[in-house]
Design a protein around this motif. Structure first.
Motif, short mmCIF file in Angstrom:
data_model
loop_
_atom_site.label_atom_id
_atom_site.label_comp_id
_atom_site.label_asym_id
_atom_site.label_seq_id
_atom_site.Cartn_x
_atom_site.Cartn_y
_atom_site.Cartn_z
N THR A 142 0.84 -1.19 0.00
CA THR A 142 0.00 0.00 0.00
C THR A 142 0.88 1.25 0.00
N LYS A 143 0.26 2.37 -0.30
CA LYS A 143 0.97 3.65 -0.26
C LYS A 143 1.48 3.92 1.15
N ASP A 144 0.64 3.65 2.15
CA ASP A 144 1.05 3.86 3.54
C ASP A 144 2.26 3.02 3.91
N TYR B 114 4.63 2.03 1.88
CA TYR B 114 5.79 2.66 1.27
C TYR B 114 6.19 3.94 2.00
N ARG C 226 10.88 1.80 -0.55
CA ARG C 226 10.21 2.73 -1.45
C ARG C 226 11.18 3.25 -2.51
N GLN D 233 2.47 2.28 -8.74
CA GLN D 233 1.72 3.51 -8.52
C GLN D 233 1.71 3.88 -7.04
N ASN D 234 1.59 2.89 -6.17
CA ASN D 234 1.63 3.16 -4.73
C ASN D 234 3.00 3.69 -4.30
N ASP E 281 3.42 7.25 -5.79
CA ASP E 281 2.57 8.21 -5.06
C ASP E 281 3.17 8.53 -3.69
N ALA E 282 3.67 7.50 -3.01
CA ALA E 282 4.29 7.72 -1.71
C ALA E 282 5.53 8.60 -1.85
N GLN F 79 4.52 12.17 -2.38
CA GLN F 79 4.03 12.76 -1.14
C GLN F 79 5.19 13.14 -0.22
#
Length: 72
Positions: free
Chosen positions: A27-29, A31, A38, A58-59, A62-63, A66
């Protein structure tokens, strides 16, 4: 009967194509909490266009975006 078996075989082969056994989807979280993983995954994703469109990439991407924009 042979057509059904051929169709089943084709579907199973196609469904396996989208899976990346070397990289289970995170999940993004996840990463966001695992910097080393990551950064490694982002590097791999940026070097392979076929992988870059996967949900796992993509996760990771995106991480990374961010963290770059807002920090940790």
């Amino acid at each position: 009967m042979q057509k059904a078996a051929l169709m089943l075989l084709s579907l199973s082969i196609l469904s396996a194509c989208g899976k990346d056994a070397d990289h289970p989807a995170q999940t993004k979280d996840w990463y966001l909490q695992h910097d080393k993983e990551r950064l490694a995954r982002v590097s791999e994703c940026n070097n392979d266009a076929a992988q870059k469109v996967t949900p796992d990439c993509q996760n990771a991407l995106d991480a990374e975006a961010q963290v770059f924009a807002f920090g940790k």
